[in-house]
Design a protein around this motif. Structure first.
Motif, PDB file in Angstrom:
ATOM      1  N   GLY A 128      86.070 -16.654 -33.463  1.00 36.68           N
ATOM      2  CA  GLY A 128      85.559 -17.601 -32.545  1.00 36.68           C
ATOM      3  C   GLY A 128      86.649 -18.556 -31.967  1.00 36.68           C
ATOM      4  O   GLY A 128      87.365 -19.115 -32.620  1.00 36.68           O
ATOM      5  N   GLU A 129      86.360 -18.857 -30.642  1.00 42.30           N
ATOM      6  CA  GLU A 129      87.224 -19.836 -29.935  1.00 42.30           C
ATOM      7  C   GLU A 129      86.764 -21.353 -30.162  1.00 42.30           C
ATOM      8  O   GLU A 129      85.575 -21.469 -30.029  1.00 42.30           O
ATOM      9  N   LEU A 130      87.752 -22.217 -29.593  1.00 39.47           N
ATOM     10  CA  LEU A 130      87.477 -23.576 -29.614  1.00 39.47           C
ATOM     11  C   LEU A 130      86.891 -23.736 -28.004  1.00 39.47           C
ATOM     12  O   LEU A 130      87.396 -22.936 -27.158  1.00 39.47           O
ATOM     13  N   LEU A 131      86.190 -25.052 -27.792  1.00 38.29           N
ATOM     14  CA  LEU A 131      86.025 -24.955 -26.550  1.00 38.29           C
ATOM     15  C   LEU A 131      87.083 -25.254 -25.594  1.00 38.29           C
ATOM     16  O   LEU A 131      87.090 -24.677 -24.516  1.00 38.29           O
ATOM     17  N   ALA A 165      81.558 -11.205 -37.530  1.00 39.90           N
ATOM     18  CA  ALA A 165      80.497 -12.433 -36.700  1.00 39.90           C
ATOM     19  C   ALA A 165      81.132 -13.295 -35.744  1.00 39.90           C
ATOM     20  O   ALA A 165      82.400 -13.783 -35.904  1.00 39.90           O
ATOM     21  N   TYR A 166      81.030 -13.069 -34.440  1.00 40.56           N
ATOM     22  CA  TYR A 166      81.290 -13.861 -33.326  1.00 40.56           C
ATOM     23  C   TYR A 166      80.954 -15.560 -33.474  1.00 40.56           C
ATOM     24  O   TYR A 166      79.393 -15.453 -33.123  1.00 40.56           O
ATOM     25  N   GLU A 167      81.448 -16.417 -33.792  1.00 37.98           N
ATOM     26  CA  GLU A 167      80.856 -17.842 -33.855  1.00 37.98           C
ATOM     27  C   GLU A 167      81.786 -18.605 -33.190  1.00 37.98           C
ATOM     28  O   GLU A 167      82.906 -19.279 -33.478  1.00 37.98           O
ATOM     29  N   PRO A 168      81.500 -18.860 -31.869  1.00 41.22           N
ATOM     30  CA  PRO A 168      82.239 -19.822 -30.996  1.00 41.22           C
ATOM     31  C   PRO A 168      82.237 -21.169 -31.505  1.00 41.22           C
ATOM     32  O   PRO A 168      81.097 -21.777 -31.964  1.00 41.22           O
ATOM     33  N   SER A 176      74.078 -26.366 -29.207  1.00 39.21           N
ATOM     34  CA  SER A 176      74.602 -25.836 -28.088  1.00 39.21           C
ATOM     35  C   SER A 176      74.764 -24.505 -28.171  1.00 39.21           C
ATOM     36  O   SER A 176      75.815 -24.267 -28.673  1.00 39.21           O
ATOM     37  N   THR A 177      73.965 -23.490 -27.994  1.00 39.46           N
ATOM     38  CA  THR A 177      74.380 -21.988 -28.250  1.00 39.46           C
ATOM     39  C   THR A 177      74.746 -21.303 -27.088  1.00 39.46           C
ATOM     40  O   THR A 177      74.710 -21.688 -25.856  1.00 39.46           O
ATOM     41  N   GLY A 212      75.975 -19.517 -34.559  1.00 41.26           N
ATOM     42  CA  GLY A 212      76.283 -20.924 -33.532  1.00 41.26           C
ATOM     43  C   GLY A 212      75.029 -21.205 -33.059  1.00 41.26           C
ATOM     44  O   GLY A 212      74.497 -20.888 -32.105  1.00 41.26           O
ATOM     45  N   SER A 213      74.419 -22.124 -33.784  1.00 38.82           N
ATOM     46  CA  SER A 213      73.089 -23.000 -33.214  1.00 38.82           C
ATOM     47  C   SER A 213      71.820 -21.696 -32.949  1.00 38.82           C
ATOM     48  O   SER A 213      71.299 -21.835 -32.141  1.00 38.82           O
ATOM     49  N   VAL A 214      71.956 -20.738 -33.885  1.00 41.36           N
ATOM     50  CA  VAL A 214      70.597 -19.766 -33.656  1.00 41.36           C
ATOM     51  C   VAL A 214      69.585 -20.465 -34.213  1.00 41.36           C
ATOM     52  O   VAL A 214      69.593 -21.041 -35.274  1.00 41.36           O
ATOM     53  N   LYS A 215      68.384 -20.289 -33.637  1.00 40.87           N
ATOM     54  CA  LYS A 215      67.123 -21.102 -34.009  1.00 40.87           C
ATOM     55  C   LYS A 215      66.051 -20.130 -33.396  1.00 40.87           C
ATOM     56  O   LYS A 215      66.397 -19.115 -32.783  1.00 40.87           O
TER      57      LYS A 215
END
Ligand code: PGA
Length: 250
Positions: A128-131, A165-168, A176-177, A212-215
């Motif tokens: 996953g990438e950083l912002l 797993a892709y996790e930005p 923030s998903t 990443g913020s899955v809900k």
């Protein structure tokens, strides 16, 4: 067909007692659920109790990390043979919190990945990438580089059991998903790179999870994306009813 994989990453939460209380509440809520594979990843001190508590159920237990050697003078580490000895058959590798706070590298993830495969442990490799990387239009380059480094010298047949797993990083624990479209785009990049590394058959069969913020509020739209084969859930996996709602996406 890629069977969806729904994973709960408990990070550094829950004692063995709290973990078993979770199972008491959670297992009845997902009893008989076969559409998806379900797995929980407790902290090391709770892992054995959780694996025992899951025995005979439709939920698996896995580790959040491991070393690549079987034993040695490595204070604080857990080996693949130790995991296998307690019935553990899944491990998360290269989680961004390991990379950001504990200097994990993809060279080491590659060693761990090989060790997991050799011990019959299913690895979930996180990328996953950083912002800042996303804002600099570097997402594709970063994801491809990370995946290539993790899969170095892994043959297509060895990659058979791999989960990605892709996790930005900007979406983890932030609320923030990634939009379903952004996630699907990243998954397509990863599957393309997988084809390049391991061939089309392996790439077609490999599950790529989003994390990443899955809900419960966003699971349906994420799982509606053809490219998304499951999710790696942090915060929202700590509460039995919330995680059960995620498992029961429509
Ligand atoms: P989060 O964590 O769901 O709390 O954002 C996901 C993860 O780190 O795997």
């Amino acid at each position: 067909m890629r069977k969806p994989f729904i994973a709960g990453n408990w990070k550094m939460y829950k004692t063995p007692k709290e973990s078993l209380a979770f199972l008491d509440a959670f297992l009845p809520l997902v009893e008989g659920h076969t559409r998806d594979e379900i797995a929980l990843f407790p902290t090391t001190t709770s892992l054995s109790a959780v694996i025992d508590g899951l025995h005979g159920s439709n939920v698996r237990g896995g580790a959040q990390n491991m070393h690549w050697l079987n034993e040695g003078p490595y204070t604080g580490q857990t080996s693949p043979t130790m995991l296998v000895s307690i019935g553990c058959r899944h491990v998360i590798l290269g989680h961004s919190e390991q990379r950001l706070y504990f200097n994990e590298t993809y060279e080491r993830v590659n060693l761990k990945l090989k060790a997991a495969i050799n011990h019959g442990i299913t690895p979930i490799v996180c990328v996953g990438e950083l912002l800042a990387e996303r804002e600099d239009q570097k997402t594709e380059e970063v994801l491809r580089t990370q995946l290539r480094a993790a899969l170095r010298n892994i043959s297509p047949s060895e990659a058979r059991r791999l989960i990605i797993a892709y996790e930005p990083i900007w979406a983890i624990g932030t609320g923030s998903t990634a939009s379903p479209e952004i996630a699907a785009q990243a998954h397509a990049i990863l599957r393309h790179e997988l084809t390049h590394c391991c061939g089309e058959a392996t790439a077609d069969n490999t599950r790529i999870l989003y994390g990443g913020s899955v809900k419960p509020e966003n699971i349906n739209e994420l799982m509606a994306q053809e490219q998304i084969d499951g999710v790696l859930v942090g915060g929202a996996s700590l509460v039995p009813t919330t995680f059960a709602n995620i498992v029961q996406y429509t």
